[in-house]
Scaffold this motif. Structure first.
Motif, mmCIF file in Angstrom:
data_model
loop_
_atom_site.group_PDB
_atom_site.id
_atom_site.type_symbol
_atom_site.label_atom_id
_atom_site.label_comp_id
_atom_site.label_asym_id
_atom_site.label_seq_id
_atom_site.Cartn_x
_atom_site.Cartn_y
_atom_site.Cartn_z
ATOM 1 N N VAL A 186 -7.530 -2.217 9.638
ATOM 2 C CA VAL A 186 -7.265 -1.437 8.427
ATOM 3 C C VAL A 186 -8.048 -2.103 7.300
ATOM 4 N N ARG A 187 -8.788 -1.313 6.555
ATOM 5 C CA ARG A 187 -9.665 -1.892 5.535
ATOM 6 C C ARG A 187 -9.292 -1.438 4.119
ATOM 7 N N PHE A 188 -9.902 -2.095 3.171
ATOM 8 C CA PHE A 188 -9.803 -1.767 1.755
ATOM 9 C C PHE A 188 -10.059 -0.275 1.560
ATOM 10 N N PRO A 189 -9.317 0.398 0.681
ATOM 11 C CA PRO A 189 -8.371 -0.136 -0.312
ATOM 12 C C PRO A 189 -6.907 -0.104 0.116
ATOM 13 N N ALA A 190 -6.653 -0.037 1.423
ATOM 14 C CA ALA A 190 -5.262 0.036 1.880
ATOM 15 C C ALA A 190 -4.441 -1.145 1.372
ATOM 16 N N GLN A 191 -5.003 -2.362 1.463
ATOM 17 C CA GLN A 191 -4.221 -3.560 1.146
ATOM 18 C C GLN A 191 -3.793 -3.629 -0.331
ATOM 19 N N PRO A 192 -4.691 -3.404 -1.300
ATOM 20 C CA PRO A 192 -4.213 -3.397 -2.690
ATOM 21 C C PRO A 192 -3.157 -2.320 -2.945
ATOM 22 N N GLU A 193 -3.324 -1.162 -2.308
ATOM 23 C CA GLU A 193 -2.346 -0.092 -2.494
ATOM 24 C C GLU A 193 -0.996 -0.484 -1.891
ATOM 25 N N GLN A 194 -1.020 -1.128 -0.733
ATOM 26 C CA GLN A 194 0.229 -1.582 -0.119
ATOM 27 C C GLN A 194 0.928 -2.612 -1.004
ATOM 28 N N CYS A 195 0.145 -3.553 -1.524
ATOM 29 C CA CYS A 195 0.737 -4.620 -2.338
ATOM 30 C C CYS A 195 1.291 -4.065 -3.644
ATOM 31 N N TYR A 196 0.583 -3.111 -4.231
ATOM 32 C CA TYR A 196 1.131 -2.502 -5.446
ATOM 33 C C TYR A 196 2.411 -1.738 -5.133
ATOM 34 N N ALA A 197 2.438 -1.021 -4.004
ATOM 35 C CA ALA A 197 3.636 -0.267 -3.633
ATOM 36 C C ALA A 197 4.832 -1.199 -3.450
ATOM 37 N N ILE A 198 4.593 -2.373 -2.862
ATOM 38 C CA ILE A 198 5.665 -3.367 -2.700
ATOM 39 C C ILE A 198 6.147 -3.839 -4.066
ATOM 40 N N PHE A 199 5.208 -4.192 -4.930
ATOM 41 C CA PHE A 199 5.575 -4.636 -6.274
ATOM 42 C C PHE A 199 6.358 -3.557 -7.013
ATOM 43 N N ASP A 200 5.873 -2.320 -6.955
ATOM 44 C CA ASP A 200 6.531 -1.214 -7.649
ATOM 45 C C ASP A 200 7.943 -1.009 -7.100
ATOM 46 N N ALA A 254 8.558 -11.466 -0.215
ATOM 47 C CA ALA A 254 7.301 -11.684 0.501
ATOM 48 C C ALA A 254 6.802 -10.349 1.027
ATOM 49 N N GLY A 255 5.617 -9.962 0.573
ATOM 50 C CA GLY A 255 5.060 -8.679 0.977
ATOM 51 C C GLY A 255 4.051 -8.832 2.102
ATOM 52 N N GLU A 256 4.073 -7.885 3.033
ATOM 53 C CA GLU A 256 3.118 -7.910 4.135
ATOM 54 C C GLU A 256 2.163 -6.722 3.999
ATOM 55 N N TYR A 257 0.897 -6.985 4.230
ATOM 56 C CA TYR A 257 -0.127 -5.945 4.159
ATOM 57 C C TYR A 257 -0.851 -5.874 5.499
ATOM 58 N N VAL A 285 8.302 -0.027 3.062
ATOM 59 C CA VAL A 285 7.938 0.757 1.886
ATOM 60 C C VAL A 285 6.872 1.762 2.280
ATOM 61 N N VAL A 286 7.090 3.015 1.945
ATOM 62 C CA VAL A 286 6.109 4.063 2.211
ATOM 63 C C VAL A 286 4.980 3.951 1.193
ATOM 64 N N VAL A 287 3.735 4.004 1.688
ATOM 65 C CA VAL A 287 2.554 3.929 0.829
ATOM 66 C C VAL A 287 1.758 5.207 1.054
ATOM 67 N N PRO A 288 1.829 6.163 0.152
ATOM 68 C CA PRO A 288 1.170 7.451 0.371
ATOM 69 C C PRO A 288 -0.324 7.296 0.689
ATOM 70 N N GLY A 289 -0.729 7.877 1.815
ATOM 71 C CA GLY A 289 -2.127 7.838 2.211
ATOM 72 C C GLY A 289 -2.534 6.604 2.979
ATOM 73 N N TYR A 290 -1.612 5.655 3.162
ATOM 74 C CA TYR A 290 -1.941 4.393 3.830
ATOM 75 C C TYR A 290 -0.776 3.979 4.728
ATOM 76 N N PRO A 291 -0.991 2.991 5.608
ATOM 77 C CA PRO A 291 0.120 2.532 6.438
ATOM 78 C C PRO A 291 1.276 2.000 5.594
ATOM 79 N N SER A 292 2.497 2.195 6.083
ATOM 80 C CA SER A 292 3.660 1.642 5.394
ATOM 81 C C SER A 292 3.554 0.122 5.336
ATOM 82 N N ALA A 293 4.266 -0.466 4.397
ATOM 83 C CA ALA A 293 4.219 -1.912 4.216
ATOM 84 C C ALA A 293 5.622 -2.490 4.348
ATOM 85 N N ARG A 294 5.703 -3.684 4.888
ATOM 86 C CA ARG A 294 6.982 -4.358 5.092
ATOM 87 C C ARG A 294 7.144 -5.479 4.079
#
Length: 353
Positions: free
Chosen positions: A131-145, A122-125, A58-67
């Motif tokens: 990689v530090r905050f706020p990347a992880q909440p953004e990745q997890c929201y992108a996975i959920f979305d 199962a989402g991976e961050y 999943v592409v996360v704008p401004g942050y690393p992609s999430a699997r």
């Protein structure tokens, strides 16, 4: 307080020198804990449950992609229109270790999907401190979305979506739920938070889980390094609502929650406090504390009776997603029960004695 003897026996079975989770080097800690998880999978005699899976980036704008990895409850993927419930889950690992490839987590995802008859995503961050905050909440929201927007293609019902996690993963699940409420407001049926840490200020750490004589400050040497690796040196971030969901300005309108805690876990105070915060906001919330259990003993299924019961509780909770949600009356404002009220409640019982 006493440690469950079944937990003690299983911990002896798994013991292998120093705890690799306390290694000061993040990369080495990751390597050692991954090896430990593979060993535990073998020692505990886990059996692989065959279910269909699929991976997605999943592409996360401004942050690393999430699997993410989708687990269907059977050996074949569900067809579009099957309208199965879906749980989006985030693993625990102090923000720095673990992942969806760990055998222990993979086993749990497969088991819960199969036994509850739900799709588990199962989402991976990204790991801190690289990689530090706020990347992880953004990745997890992108996975959920992504899951909600692709639910139909996965064979899921977008109206039967739950979000959950364990420990740091529960923190990120709660943060993603807040982000969703602010940005998209996708319907969420349930928050399932296991041994959550939701206040990174440490204000709700409960040292009584270790000893009634232990001061809270004694927990700082364990708690502080984790927080600093995740958030960095800026202490103001500890109060950010996505870092400490308990400290969000409002919890009104959030989905119902089931929160599971352990008696011998200093994080039990976070789970209890978050439950009360949801109550104050009029959100249905249930908190269950497992006596004699530790922060991680819930994963010792097949060896610890309480862990098996926790697993059944989770599966039963997930099965409720197949049903229509109950309609509750508007909750009354929470109030404190004082000595007079307690005495009034006890008097009828005492008279019957």
């Amino acid at each position: 307080m006493r440690l469950d003897p079944f937990v003690a026996a299983t911990e002896r079975l798994l013991a292998a020198g120093d705890n690799p989770a306390f290694n000061p080097d993040p990369a080495e800690r990751r390597r050692l804990t991954t090896a430990a998880d593979h060993r535990a999978y073998s020692v505990l005699g886990r059996r692989r449950i065959e279910v269909a899976t699929r991976e997605q980036e999943v592409v996360v704008p401004g942050y690393p992609s999430a699997r993410l990895r989708v687990y269907w409850p059977t050996e074949s993927p569900a067809e579009p229109g099957a309208d199965l419930p879906v749980l989006v889950h985030f693993f625990g690992g102090a923000f720095t270790i673990a992942g969806i490839d760990w055998p222990g987590w993979d086993h749990q995802f497969r088991t819960r999907a199969h036994e509850a008859g739900v799709i588990v995503v199962a989402g991976e961050y990204s790991h801190a401190p690289e990689v530090r905050f706020p990347a992880q909440p953004e990745q997890c929201y992108a996975i959920f979305d992504w899951v909600v927007r692709h639910a139909r293609k996965l064979g899921a019902d977008p109206a039967r979506v739950a979000i959950g996690g364990a420990s740091s993963g529960a923190n990120l699940a709660a943060a993603a739920t807040l982000i969703n409420a602010e940005r998209a407001d996708h319907p969420v049926r349930l928050q399932l938070l296991e041994a959550p840490v939701v206040d990174l200020t440490g204000g709700h750490l409960d040292p009584r889980a270790v000893s009634r004589f232990l001061p809270r400050i004694a927990l700082r040497p364990v708690f502080e390094p984790v927080v600093k690796e995740y958030l960095g040196p800026d202490r103001r971030l500890r109060r950010h609502r996505y870092a400490s969901p308990l400290r969000a300005p409002t919890h009104r309108g959030l989905p119902p929650a089931v929160i599971l805690t352990a008696e011998l876990d200093p994080l039990r105070g976070d789970g209890a406090a978050y439950t009360r915060a949801l109550w104050r906001a009029g959100v249905p919330a249930t908190c269950v504390q497992y006596q004699g259990q530790t922060h991680t003993s819930g994963g010792l299924t097949g060896h610890v009776p309480a862990a098996d019961h926790l697993h059944r509780d989770v599966v039963t909770t997930l099965r409720t997603l197949h049903d229509d949600p109950p309609e509750y009356a508007t909750p009354a404002a929470p109030h404190t029960v004082g000595p007079r009220q307690l005495l009034a409640d006890l008097l009828p019982w005492l008279r019957r004695r």
